[in-house]
Enzyme design. Structure first.
Site, PDB file in Angstrom:
ATOM      1  N   GLY A   1     -19.438   6.782   3.924  1.00 58.63           N
ATOM      2  CA  GLY A   1     -18.866   7.307   3.493  1.00 58.63           C
ATOM      3  C   GLY A   1     -19.228   6.484   1.731  1.00 58.63           C
ATOM      4  O   GLY A   1     -19.638   5.789   1.514  1.00 58.63           O
TER       5      GLY A   1
ATOM      6  N   GLY B   1     -18.955   6.997  -1.522  1.00 57.68           N
ATOM      7  CA  GLY B   1     -17.999   7.196  -2.489  1.00 57.68           C
ATOM      8  C   GLY B   1     -18.855   6.172  -3.712  1.00 57.68           C
ATOM      9  O   GLY B   1     -19.348   5.206  -3.285  1.00 57.68           O
ATOM     10  N   ASN B   2     -17.428   6.630  -4.225  1.00 60.23           N
ATOM     11  CA  ASN B   2     -16.998   4.641  -5.432  1.00 60.23           C
ATOM     12  C   ASN B   2     -18.103   3.438  -4.459  1.00 60.23           C
ATOM     13  O   ASN B   2     -18.456   2.402  -4.946  1.00 60.23           O
ATOM     14  CB  ASN B   2     -16.429   4.394  -5.696  1.00 60.23           C
ATOM     15  N   VAL B   3     -17.130   2.797  -2.842  1.00 60.26           N
ATOM     16  CA  VAL B   3     -17.583   1.845  -2.574  1.00 60.26           C
ATOM     17  C   VAL B   3     -18.907   1.684  -1.664  1.00 60.26           C
ATOM     18  O   VAL B   3     -20.013   1.263  -2.250  1.00 60.26           O
ATOM     19  CB  VAL B   3     -16.413   1.564  -1.439  1.00 60.26           C
ATOM     20  N   GLY B   4     -18.973   2.749  -0.975  1.00 64.14           N
ATOM     21  CA  GLY B   4     -20.543   2.758  -0.628  1.00 64.14           C
ATOM     22  C   GLY B   4     -22.021   3.312  -1.606  1.00 64.14           C
ATOM     23  O   GLY B   4     -23.087   2.459  -0.839  1.00 64.14           O
TER      24      GLY B   4
ATOM     25  N   LYS C   1       0.687  -1.241  -0.450  1.00 63.03           N
ATOM     26  CA  LYS C   1       0.246   0.156   0.258  1.00 63.03           C
ATOM     27  C   LYS C   1       1.026   1.322   0.402  1.00 63.03           C
ATOM     28  O   LYS C   1       2.679   0.971   0.444  1.00 63.03           O
ATOM     29  CB  LYS C   1      -0.531   0.220   1.445  1.00 63.03           C
TER      30      LYS C   1
HETATM   31  P1  NAD Z   1     -13.662   7.650  -2.443  1.00 60.56           P
HETATM   32  O1  NAD Z   1     -13.296   8.060  -2.042  1.00 60.56           O
HETATM   33  O2  NAD Z   1     -14.503   7.190  -3.536  1.00 60.56           O
HETATM   34  O3  NAD Z   1     -15.077   7.839  -1.200  1.00 60.56           O
HETATM   35  C1  NAD Z   1     -15.085   7.823   0.006  1.00 60.56           C
HETATM   36  C2  NAD Z   1     -16.084   8.298   0.213  1.00 60.56           C
HETATM   37  O4  NAD Z   1     -16.338   8.555   1.883  1.00 60.56           O
HETATM   38  C3  NAD Z   1     -16.494   9.824  -0.051  1.00 60.56           C
HETATM   39  O5  NAD Z   1     -17.795  10.191   0.387  1.00 60.56           O
HETATM   40  C4  NAD Z   1     -16.304  10.884   1.267  1.00 60.56           C
HETATM   41  O6  NAD Z   1     -16.468  11.713   0.681  1.00 60.56           O
HETATM   42  C5  NAD Z   1     -16.297  10.133   2.387  1.00 60.56           C
HETATM   43  N1  NAD Z   1     -15.852  10.557   3.275  1.00 60.56           N
HETATM   44  C6  NAD Z   1     -14.441  10.761   3.737  1.00 60.56           C
HETATM   45  N2  NAD Z   1     -13.926  11.247   4.808  1.00 60.56           N
HETATM   46  C7  NAD Z   1     -15.185  11.359   5.374  1.00 60.56           C
HETATM   47  C8  NAD Z   1     -15.611  11.041   6.899  1.00 60.56           C
HETATM   48  N3  NAD Z   1     -14.690  11.197   7.815  1.00 60.56           N
HETATM   49  N4  NAD Z   1     -17.305  10.572   7.199  1.00 60.56           N
HETATM   50  C9  NAD Z   1     -17.876  10.198   6.650  1.00 60.56           C
HETATM   51  N5  NAD Z   1     -17.557   9.967   4.713  1.00 60.56           N
HETATM   52  C10 NAD Z   1     -16.387  10.352   4.548  1.00 60.56           C
HETATM   53  O7  NAD Z   1     -13.483   6.071  -1.445  1.00 60.56           O
HETATM   54  P2  NAD Z   1     -13.792   5.033  -1.596  1.00 60.56           P
HETATM   55  O8  NAD Z   1     -13.061   4.218  -2.810  1.00 60.56           O
HETATM   56  O9  NAD Z   1     -14.993   4.589  -1.912  1.00 60.56           O
HETATM   57  O10 NAD Z   1     -13.166   4.641  -1.067  1.00 60.56           O
HETATM   58  C11 NAD Z   1     -13.953   4.019   0.596  1.00 60.56           C
HETATM   59  C12 NAD Z   1     -12.925   2.940   1.477  1.00 60.56           C
HETATM   60  O11 NAD Z   1     -12.809   1.465   1.304  1.00 60.56           O
HETATM   61  C13 NAD Z   1     -11.235   3.611   1.887  1.00 60.56           C
HETATM   62  O12 NAD Z   1     -11.015   2.407   2.765  1.00 60.56           O
HETATM   63  C14 NAD Z   1     -11.067   1.583   0.545  1.00 60.56           C
HETATM   64  O13 NAD Z   1      -9.503   2.193   1.449  1.00 60.56           O
HETATM   65  C15 NAD Z   1     -11.691   1.017   1.203  1.00 60.56           C
HETATM   66  N6  NAD Z   1     -11.741   0.505  -0.045  1.00 60.56           N
HETATM   67  C16 NAD Z   1     -12.104   0.442  -1.861  1.00 60.56           C
HETATM   68  C17 NAD Z   1     -11.927  -0.421  -2.715  1.00 60.56           C
HETATM   69  C18 NAD Z   1     -12.767   0.360  -4.641  1.00 60.56           C
HETATM   70  O14 NAD Z   1     -12.976   0.062  -4.713  1.00 60.56           O
HETATM   71  N7  NAD Z   1     -12.620   1.321  -4.244  1.00 60.56           N
HETATM   72  C19 NAD Z   1     -11.916  -1.514  -3.079  1.00 60.56           C
HETATM   73  C20 NAD Z   1     -12.054  -1.879  -1.455  1.00 60.56           C
HETATM   74  C21 NAD Z   1     -11.607  -1.064  -0.088  1.00 60.56           C
END
Ligand code: NAD
Length: 369
Positions: free
Chosen positions: A177, A179-182, A79
């Site tokens: 969150g 975002g992409n995952v949520g 990472k």
């Molecule tokens: P992202 O940047 O697309 O989304 C993250 C979301 O979280 C955003 O909407 C952001 O505004 C929000 N956020 C940030 N700080 C916050 C807080 N303090 N409280 C509430 N919301 C908050 O990122 P992502 O790709 O969705 O990744 C999110 C998590 O999932 C990370 O921990 C990442 O390591 C993990 N993850 C992502 C993937 C992937 O495929 N993208 C895969 C495995 C794990």
């Protein structure tokens, strides 16, 4: 970091290499941890955040070692963290400088993570010729556009629900969150009959006991850059998202957002760890004691890295999604069954399973790992 805290990270699995990058010409500060390469060259995301530190990057790298081994990928865990605000105007300059700095660490294949995306991986590829999670036009399988991780979380939910005495149809979901995952997890669960009742992002949180339309929330967030742009819900304190009445809670943003204090009040029966390392060890113990089923990050959220690894090896989108369904369902079943039969916390059961695979892979290497 103190010497003592560094040695706390060292065990028979790693870390294999830890690197600090400083490029004063562009004011780049970055950290790379290659944790373990027993299963193959490490693969893991590049996080860009102003507060990312060595300890966070190490814990994330270890989670990748476990995730890749559990998913049966021929990759170890690594990472990276770029210490910067992801909204900086210098993002491309920093990402390119970071890529040049890790050119010779060929045992690390960078991918996207919080604060970076497919475009960033396109710049990395341009600089050093290796990256995963690329834009489609560069041969990538756009995992965030497709929602690979969210899809895997929904598959995980189907298998985990009976372990939490839960029916997915009608289950209320809260997502930290959006975002992409949520966002994708909420959408795939909505397809399975669940109802999103709360969501947050870095700008705020909302709650609507009668349900939030996931597509309408996504479009409100796109337009206003905030979940609070969805006006048919009540604004709540982001801290309260964790304790709203719901059956399924999905942390999908920052580390350690579930801790000893809020773990006592969480009402959900099932937690799907969308984010990496979203709960402290003490919180996981407490949840287990309270009978809350919490599926560990490296089992539940492996969809994204599986897509990235398939892409890196020339696989197709269809192959990747088939594998996500197969692996995540099988691993969830095995971990929760071992947890129930042996009375172990799900993380302990998952770590045992992944560690067995890493140690076996290491036995084929002259260096032992
Ligand atoms: P992202 O940047 O697309 O989304 C993250 C979301 O979280 C955003 O909407 C952001 O505004 C929000 N956020 C940030 N700080 C916050 C807080 N303090 N409280 C509430 N919301 C908050 O990122 P992502 O790709 O969705 O990744 C999110 C998590 O999932 C990370 O921990 C990442 O390591 C993990 N993850 C992502 C993937 C992937 O495929 N993208 C895969 C495995 C794990």
């Amino acid at each position: 970091m103190t010497t003592t805290s560094f040695t706390e990270f060292c065990d028979e699995l790693g870390p294999w290499k830890v690197m600090h990058l400083w490029d004063p010409s562009v004011e780049l500060r970055a950290i790379l941890v290659v944790d373990n390469v027993a299963c193959g060259p490490s693969i893991g995301g590049v996080r860009m955040a102003p507060d990312v530190d060595v300890s966070e990057v190490f814990r994330l790298a270890r989670a990748m070692t476990m995730k890749n081994a559990a998913a049966g990928l021929p990759h170890g865990g690594g990472k990276a963290g770029i210490v910067a605000d992801p909204h900086t105007a210098d993002r491309e300059v920093l990402v390119r400088a970071f890529a040049r700095g890790i050119r010779d660490i060929v045992e690390y294949i960078p991918g996207p993570d919080m604060g970076t995306d497919e475009r960033c991986m396109g710049w990395v590829l341009d600089e050093i010729g290796r990256a995963a999670g690329l834009p489609r036009v560069l041969g990538g399988i756009p995992l965030d556009e497709l929602g690979a991780t969210g899809f895997g979380l929904a598959e995980c939910a189907e298998v985990a629900a009976p372990f939490a005495d839960l029916e997915l149809r009608g289950a209320r979901v809260a997502v930290e969150g959006f975002g992409n995952v949520g966002r994708h997890a909420a959408a795939f669960l909505e397809e399975r009959g669940c109802r999103l009742v709360a969501a947050s992002d870095s700008t705020g949180a909302i709650h609507a006991p009668d349900g939030i339309d996931v597509a309408a929330l996504a479009s409100a967030k796109r337009e206003t850059r905030s979940v609070t742009g969805y006006t048919s819900a009540q604004r709540i304190d982001p801290k309260d998202l964790f304790v709203v009445p719901c059956e399924i809670l999905i942390p999908a943003a920052r580390p350690d957002c579930i801790h000893e204090v809020n773990a006592r009040s969480i009402e959900a029966k099932l937690i799907l760890q969308g984010a990496n390392i979203p709960a402290t060890a003490a919180a996981e113990t407490l949840l287990h004691e309270r009978g809350v089923v919490s599926v560990p990050d490296f089992i539940a959220n492996a969809g994204g890295v599986m897509c990235a690894a398939f892409e890196y090896r020339g696989g197709t989108e269809a192959n990747a999604f088939e594998a996500i369904t197969d692996k995540i369902r099988r691993n969830t079943e095995e971990v929760l069954r071992r947890s129930r039969e042996e009375g172990l916390e799900p993380r302990r059961a998952a770590l045992d399973l992944a560690r067995e695979r890493v140690i076996e892979a290491g036995s084929y290497r002259a260096s032992g790992g």
